[in-house]
Enzyme design. Structure first.
Site, PDB file in Angstrom:
ATOM      1  N   ILE A 110      44.304  40.057  38.477  1.00 34.60           N
ATOM      2  CA  ILE A 110      43.928  40.525  39.775  1.00 34.60           C
ATOM      3  C   ILE A 110      45.400  40.285  40.273  1.00 34.60           C
ATOM      4  O   ILE A 110      45.960  41.647  40.630  1.00 34.60           O
ATOM      5  CB  ILE A 110      43.371  40.427  40.552  1.00 34.60           C
ATOM      6  CG1 ILE A 110      42.858  41.410  41.190  1.00 34.60           C
ATOM      7  CG2 ILE A 110      43.554  38.548  40.729  1.00 34.60           C
ATOM      8  CD1 ILE A 110      42.081  40.379  42.608  1.00 34.60           C
ATOM      9  N   GLY A 111      46.357  39.617  39.449  1.00 27.33           N
ATOM     10  CA  GLY A 111      47.872  39.446  40.130  1.00 27.33           C
ATOM     11  C   GLY A 111      48.802  39.131  38.837  1.00 27.33           C
ATOM     12  O   GLY A 111      50.253  38.902  39.619  1.00 27.33           O
ATOM     13  N   GLY A 112      48.436  38.986  37.718  1.00 26.41           N
ATOM     14  CA  GLY A 112      49.368  38.345  37.008  1.00 26.41           C
ATOM     15  C   GLY A 112      48.507  37.049  36.218  1.00 26.41           C
ATOM     16  O   GLY A 112      49.554  36.347  35.832  1.00 26.41           O
ATOM     17  N   SER A 113      47.653  36.771  36.332  1.00 30.10           N
ATOM     18  CA  SER A 113      46.278  35.685  35.751  1.00 30.10           C
ATOM     19  C   SER A 113      46.194  35.460  34.640  1.00 30.10           C
ATOM     20  O   SER A 113      46.383  34.239  34.612  1.00 30.10           O
ATOM     21  CB  SER A 113      45.269  35.723  36.973  1.00 30.10           C
ATOM     22  OG  SER A 113      45.116  35.713  38.310  1.00 30.10           O
ATOM     23  N   SER A 167      46.096  32.468  37.181  1.00 24.91           N
ATOM     24  CA  SER A 167      45.474  31.247  37.387  1.00 24.91           C
ATOM     25  C   SER A 167      44.450  31.178  36.474  1.00 24.91           C
ATOM     26  O   SER A 167      43.433  30.354  35.827  1.00 24.91           O
ATOM     27  CB  SER A 167      43.773  32.125  38.492  1.00 24.91           C
ATOM     28  OG  SER A 167      43.717  33.465  37.683  1.00 24.91           O
ATOM     29  N   SER A 168      44.852  31.876  35.134  1.00 23.82           N
ATOM     30  CA  SER A 168      44.339  31.148  33.362  1.00 23.82           C
ATOM     31  C   SER A 168      44.881  29.991  33.069  1.00 23.82           C
ATOM     32  O   SER A 168      46.000  30.490  31.676  1.00 23.82           O
ATOM     33  CB  SER A 168      44.293  32.787  32.766  1.00 23.82           C
ATOM     34  OG  SER A 168      43.165  33.389  33.541  1.00 23.82           O
ATOM     35  N   LEU A 185      41.532  30.950  43.079  1.00 22.31           N
ATOM     36  CA  LEU A 185      41.625  31.637  41.826  1.00 22.31           C
ATOM     37  C   LEU A 185      43.136  33.118  42.272  1.00 22.31           C
ATOM     38  O   LEU A 185      43.279  32.979  41.434  1.00 22.31           O
ATOM     39  CB  LEU A 185      40.561  32.857  41.683  1.00 22.31           C
ATOM     40  CG  LEU A 185      39.326  31.921  40.479  1.00 22.31           C
ATOM     41  CD1 LEU A 185      38.342  33.189  39.638  1.00 22.31           C
ATOM     42  CD2 LEU A 185      39.674  30.887  39.352  1.00 22.31           C
ATOM     43  N   LYS A 223      38.046  30.346  31.146  1.00 20.02           N
ATOM     44  CA  LYS A 223      38.092  30.144  31.887  1.00 20.02           C
ATOM     45  C   LYS A 223      37.177  30.491  32.562  1.00 20.02           C
ATOM     46  O   LYS A 223      35.850  30.226  32.493  1.00 20.02           O
ATOM     47  CB  LYS A 223      38.618  31.692  32.415  1.00 20.02           C
ATOM     48  CG  LYS A 223      39.478  31.384  34.279  1.00 20.02           C
ATOM     49  CD  LYS A 223      39.908  32.036  34.403  1.00 20.02           C
ATOM     50  CE  LYS A 223      40.863  32.454  35.448  1.00 20.02           C
ATOM     51  NZ  LYS A 223      41.709  33.548  35.786  1.00 20.02           N
TER      52      LYS A 223
END
Length: 574
Positions: free
Chosen positions: A233-236, A212-213, A186, A137
């Site tokens: 950090i939240g599902g990335s 974000s990934s 991100l 990433k």
């Protein structure tokens, strides 16, 4: 009076003009930075094209399709025994990644030093990832390259040393060869930024790859990488894995070192990010974790607990006691999400496991007061400061607009929204942040209390693991920034620090799409209407489930993921 006013205007004008000139100069420099960044990317793409072409001319008898069809365990075996060499594998995947990038716009830079690293990799022949080309990433530090996070202020700041993760990968014989795209800043689950543009879904270019990934998800699903790495950090990691139809794993916080991974909200400690692998199958994730959880990782970052991979737990076949839920009480799941959980539940029961209904305690409280208020403890000020100097990407604009409002306006809006849209009102109140150090500490304490409250609920049901929906299917463009509420399926586990992973199990059917027409949602508010619009038109797209375990039970989580994956493969018509 007039003279005073004239004097005031006269004195203010130079200040206003100075500010306007300063902003114009910043904007112009921002545009120039973007142009230079795009030129660097284009140059790296062209150099990669040249390297691949030169290799193909030199070795015309290679069979790239055979190499690309191998699983990671199969590939590492052939590299170890010498029936394949790293040079061939690298150029094969580099060529495929270039092809995939032309369709999906998922790469930000090819790392041409990877060709030079081939000789160095030979000294790590005993490494578990010897000769394996890997994608990383954009925000992972790679010596001599930017870690942009999709923001202009981080351009032209090449890092001096590889991140710990990249260092360990190289010591295990892996060859990082490409960096992949991310959303601006991100903190968004689309994948677009003003520097490198929009990454699209490999199954449908009219859909997002997630984030974000998202660059990783698209590249791996498109066949351009066999193993990649994201942050979450939240599902990335899990959202793009779900949207793109691959496997993704978020380990327990700090099971893998974060040292050298860039962020636009560094210092935020309430909800912690994790680094993790993304691949086509679960065995590849497990092999990767086994390779990374080594003495090099523990020595390079002594804050990482020296806990090697537990192969015995991963290989266990004992029956499990599994909690499950089809939909949470915050964002009603799409029809395909609910169906996926039901079908996997039946397969697990037939295989001899015990399934127990479970509900998340006080989820609305946890999402607003713990996750949102924790991540945005500063009211979004740090993120906004990183977005200066250039345009806000359309995928992020609707999300960040409320952050920029004065706190008093946010509170007034929260008050006015409450009678009609209570969920939106609570979110507006939460993005005000904590407001003081004392309240920030209170937020830490509240999260700690909730963590143990949740553990008690888990223990009451004597659970080993938990099965839940994975957010999906992939959205139409323009909705991720409007639907931060929908990440309740993934972000909840970041707040608690639990390991979690997603496994693709199905595709959206015509029946799912028909049922979606009757979707109302839990709140029947604007966000529920947006969610229905976001997932409409998804026939044939991947659908996944999510597997969760207690902290530091990462191997058990992966074992559960493998069980789900195998059962689905063995029952294709279920």
């Amino acid at each position: 009076m007039e003279s005073n006013l004239t004097l005031l205007l006269t004195s203010c004008c130079p200040v206003v003009v100075t500010v306007l000139i300063f902003n114009w100069l910043n904007s112009r420099e921002g545009r120039r930075k973007i142009q230079r960044a795009r030129l660097r990317r284009d140059t790296s793409l062209q150099n990669a094209e040249n390297a691949v072409q030169q290799f193909r001319e030199q070795y015309p008898d290679q069979e790239p399709d055979l190499i690309l069809s191998l699983s990671l365990p199969e590939l590492t075996k052939k590299l170890k025994e010498g029936s394949l060499n790293p040079d061939t594998v690298l150029h094969t995947y580099m060529g495929k990644a270039l092809e995939v990038n032309r369709k999906l716009n998922c790469a930000t830079e090819f790392l041409l030093e990877s060709c030079e690293q081939l000789g160095e990799a030979e000294t790590h022949r005993e490494g578990l990832l010897y000769g394996v080309p890997v994608s990383i990433k954009d925000n992972f530090g790679c010596k001599g390259h930017d870690s942009t996070c999709g923001v202009i202020c981080k351009l032209e700041q090449p890092v001096d040393v590889d991140s710990v993760l990249v260092q360990v990968l190289k010591r295990q014989g892996a060859i990082p060869f490409v960096k992949t795209n991310v959303p601006q800043g991100l903190l968004n689950y689309d994948c677009s930024n003003p520097i490198f543009g929009q990454t699209v879904n490999p199954h449908n270019p009219q859909k997002t790859s997630g984030g974000s990934s998202g660059g990783e998800g698209a590249l791996i699903a498109g066949g351009g990488s066999i193993l990649g790495f994201g942050s979450d950090i939240g599902g990335s990691i899990r959202i793009p894995a779900s949207f793109c139809g691959i496997c993704g794993f978020k380990p327990t916080f700090n099971r893998l070192s974060l040292l050298g991974a860039s962020s636009c909200c560094r210092g935020q400690k309430t909800v912690k990010s994790s680094l993790g692998p993304m691949a086509r199958d679960v065995n590849s994730l497990a092999l990767c974790m086994k390779a990374l959880l080594c003495e090099d990782m523990f020595a390079l970052d002594p804050s990482v607990p020296p806990v090697p991979f537990n192969e015995q737990v991963y290989s266990s076949s004992r029956p499990l006691r599994i909690g499950y839920y089809e939909s949470d009480d915050y964002q009603q799941a799409s029809p395909s999400m609910r169906r996926a959980v039901r079908e996997v539940k039946e397969l697990l029961e037939e295989a001899g496991h015990t399934l127990v209904p479970f509900s998340l305690p006080r989820l609305t409280y946890a999402m607003h007061q713990l996750f949102v208020r924790g991540v945005l403890g500063d009211g979004g000020a740090t993120l906004l400061s990183n977005l200066k100097g250039g345009p806000i990407d359309p995928c992020l604009r609707s999300q960040t607009l409320p952050y920029s409002l004065p706190i008093v306006i946010k509170k007034i809006l929260s008050f006015l929204l409450w009678p009609v849209y209570p969920r939106m009102a609570e979110t507006m109140a939460a993005i005000c942040g904590t407001g003081s150090v004392q309240k920030l500490w209170r937020n830490y304490a509240d999260l700690e209390d909730y963590f143990y409250e949740f553990i008690e609920e888990w223990k009451k049901r004597d659970l080993d693991v938990l099965l839940s929906p994975a957010l999906g299917p992939a959205y139409n463009f323009g909705y991720c920034g409007k639907l931060t509420c929908a990440i309740s399926y993934t972000a909840f586990w970041n707040a608690l620090g639990f390991p979690a992973g997603v496994v693709p199990v199905s595709t959206v059917t015509d029946a799912d799409e028909e049922e979606l027409k009757h979707y109302k949602g839990n709140y029947r508010d604007v966000w529920d209407r947006f969610f229905k619009q976001a997932v409409t038109g998804s026939q044939g797209l991947p659908v996944a489930v999510q597997c969760i375990a207690l902290p530091w039970k990462d191997e058990l989580c992966l074992r559960f993921m493998k069980e789900v994956e195998q059962l689905v493969r063995d029952n294709p018509n279920k």
